[in-house]
Design an enzyme around this catalytic site. Structure first.
Site, PDB file in Angstrom:
ATOM      1  N   GLU A  54       7.787 -12.022  -5.909  1.00  0.00           N
ATOM      2  CA  GLU A  54       6.797 -12.527  -6.864  1.00  0.00           C
ATOM      3  C   GLU A  54       6.469 -13.985  -6.596  1.00  0.00           C
ATOM      4  O   GLU A  54       7.357 -14.805  -6.375  1.00  0.00           O
ATOM      5  CB  GLU A  54       7.349 -12.347  -8.278  1.00  0.00           C
ATOM      6  CG  GLU A  54       6.345 -11.780  -9.238  1.00  0.00           C
ATOM      7  CD  GLU A  54       5.786 -10.420  -8.809  1.00  0.00           C
ATOM      8  OE1 GLU A  54       4.751 -10.411  -8.123  1.00  0.00           O
ATOM      9  OE2 GLU A  54       6.380  -9.387  -9.163  1.00  0.00           O
ATOM     10  N   ASP A 146      -2.567  -8.018  -3.982  1.00  0.00           N
ATOM     11  CA  ASP A 146      -3.236  -6.866  -4.605  1.00  0.00           C
ATOM     12  C   ASP A 146      -4.295  -6.266  -3.693  1.00  0.00           C
ATOM     13  O   ASP A 146      -4.401  -5.056  -3.539  1.00  0.00           O
ATOM     14  CB  ASP A 146      -3.882  -7.301  -5.929  1.00  0.00           C
ATOM     15  CG  ASP A 146      -2.846  -7.856  -6.873  1.00  0.00           C
ATOM     16  OD1 ASP A 146      -2.229  -7.073  -7.592  1.00  0.00           O
ATOM     17  OD2 ASP A 146      -2.632  -9.090  -6.864  1.00  0.00           O
TER      18      ASP A 146
HETATM   19  C1  GLA Z   1      -1.041 -12.129  -9.148  1.00  0.00           C
HETATM   20  C2  GLA Z   1      -1.837 -12.492  -7.880  1.00  0.00           C
HETATM   21  C3  GLA Z   1      -1.061 -12.121  -6.617  1.00  0.00           C
HETATM   22  C4  GLA Z   1       0.387 -12.632  -6.690  1.00  0.00           C
HETATM   23  C5  GLA Z   1       1.044 -12.263  -8.022  1.00  0.00           C
HETATM   24  C6  GLA Z   1       2.410 -12.852  -8.190  1.00  0.00           C
HETATM   25  O1  GLA Z   1      -0.980 -10.740  -9.286  1.00  0.00           O
HETATM   26  O2  GLA Z   1      -3.087 -11.859  -7.872  1.00  0.00           O
HETATM   27  O3  GLA Z   1      -1.742 -12.639  -5.479  1.00  0.00           O
HETATM   28  O4  GLA Z   1       0.452 -14.016  -6.472  1.00  0.00           O
HETATM   29  O5  GLA Z   1       0.256 -12.679  -9.117  1.00  0.00           O
HETATM   30  O6  GLA Z   1       3.293 -12.344  -7.248  1.00  0.00           O
END
Ligand code: GLA
Length: 414
Positions: A54, A146
């Site tokens: 994360e 994502d």
């Molecule tokens: C969000 C962002 C991702 C990532 C997560 C944390 O979902 O869109 O790019 O940084 O937070 O891991």
């Protein structure tokens, strides 16, 4: 050089009978009632869950998400789609056709059509990168996890996603456990608040200070991963360096400017984003500690999945739990509801449980032994959702087990 021919039939497409797809049928009806004409195709994008890793993608470190079976559908008009059909003028190379949803490139047996498929895969990766850049126009400095998993996911497997260059490697999850998503029912809008960008900036500033203090060219360094690469050391060594070089007390903008030898105006215009201009203190030590330790946990998670020891589930669960603690204590991206939900999940049989995604709300992901799933769901419902009217209203879509699903695709009506 052999020639390749492509017929215009449907890349990214899966023909579907609408009668067998009630959700698409409904979507079509709504579309027609709104626009008076039928959609030419439908697009599906999967939901995603990050199993571990994360807030490290934007620092350049690998993450370990999977697409889930749940998805969103979009109806579109007009559209042109293709199935890839390849033929070669040299008859010793056989004709080949495939749907772009299922590109398999066997590296040990480089058949001629694979060169073409590599091009297609390249486009998919580029699409993921375009979408990552596009998201930044809304104002959040996202890392691309994502978008990458959305395009590169395959059914039945999570993926280790590496960045620059973007790459996805299969990670087979243990079969004795399932992953359960639970919504904390707390909403956090990443684009409307500065939480997320403050963390991205803290990582960027930690990168710059670590670089400066280790004698590197700090102006060209953006991500914590770059510092590790330039120093040529392990993640464990980076953790020691953070302890030696940074201090746990928050850094004021004055201290940061002094260390880098720049003015406050330069800090604001050259480093900070629009929504972090007025932040006066930054926690660099804690954020860098989280990033380097979480990056190491991702690699460990992948290794355990690959080696599959008898106690794999236990070991993976421990990593997930450590990840949550680090998100809560060092990265401060949890919230009381997420912490409570994680506790409840662990209490009712999860081996590992953690916040997933950006945090400050949103969901948890828990690893639950398959044989305990039903009692787990029942007990979590009772303890977290049925004790609160608002959560109760959201209960049906808030707690579910899921498996690694396939990535984004386009449907056309057959
Ligand atoms: C969000 C962002 C991702 C990532 C997560 C944390 O979902 O869109 O790019 O940084 O937070 O891991």
């Amino acid at each position: 050089m052999a020639g390749a021919a492509m017929t215009a039939e449907a890349p990214d497409t899966v023909p579907v009978q609408l009668v067998e797809q009630p959700r698409l049928q409904k979507l079509k009806e709504i579309f027609m009632s709104k626009f008076g004409s039928a959609p030419k195709f439908y697009v599906r994008a999967p939901g995603r869950v990050n199993l571990i890793g994360e807030h490290i993608d934007y620092c350049g470190y690998s993450v370990l998400p999977m697409a889930i079976e749940q998805d969103i559908l979009i109806a579109v008009e007009p559209a042109k789609s293709q199935v890839v059909q390849l033929a070669n003028t040299n008859s010793s190379y056989l004709d080949f056709s495939t749907s772009v949803n299922n590109i398999e490139i066997n590296k040990t047996k480089p058949q001629w059509h694979n060169y073409f498929l590599c091009g297609l895969k390249g486009i998919q990766v580029e699409l993921a990168e375009i979408c990552t850049k596009s998201e930044r126009y809304i104002g959040t400095e996202g890392g691309g996890m994502d978008q990458a998993i959305s395009f590169l996911a395959e059914e039945g497997t999570a993926k280790l996603i590496e960045f620059s260059p973007l790459r996805a490697t299969d990670v087979k999850l243990p079969s004795e456990a399932v992953f359960v998503i639970a919504n904390s029912c707390v909403e956090m809008n990443k684009a409307a608040t500065s939480h997320y960008n403050i963390r991205v900036m803290e990582c960027r500033l930690a990168t710059k200070l670590l670089s400066k203090l280790k004698g590197l060219d700090w102006k060209n360094m953006l991500r914590l991963h770059d510092v590790q690469t330039k120093l040529g050391v392990s993640l464990e060594e980076m953790l020691t360096i953070v302890e030696e070089v940074l201090h746990p007390e928050p850094y004021s903008t004055e201290e940061i400017c002094k260390c880098l030898g720049i003015s406050l105006e330069e800090l604001r215009s050259q480093i900070l984003t629009q929504n972090t201009q007025d932040v006066s203190t930054f926690k660099l030590y804690q954020r860098a500690k989280h990033v380097y330790s979480e990056a190491a946990r991702v690699l460990e998670f992948k290794k355990i999945c690959k080696e599959a020891p008898a106690n794999a589930v236990q070991l993976l669960g421990e990593l997930m739990n450590q990840s949550h603690i680090s998100c809560r204590e060092m990265y401060e991206c949890s919230c009381p509801e997420l912490d409570r939900l994680v506790d409840i999940c662990l209490q009712f049989g999860a081996i590992g449980s953690r916040l997933t995604g950006a945090g400050w709300g949103g969901c948890t992901v828990s690893m639950v032994p398959t044989d305990k799933l039903n009692t787990f769901l029942k007990n979590v419902k009772k303890a977290y959702y049925q004790t609160n009217v608002q959560r109760l209203a959201l209960e049906n879509n808030s707690l579910f087990a899921t498996k690694p699903g396939r990535g984004a695709l386009v449907f056309i009506e057959a």
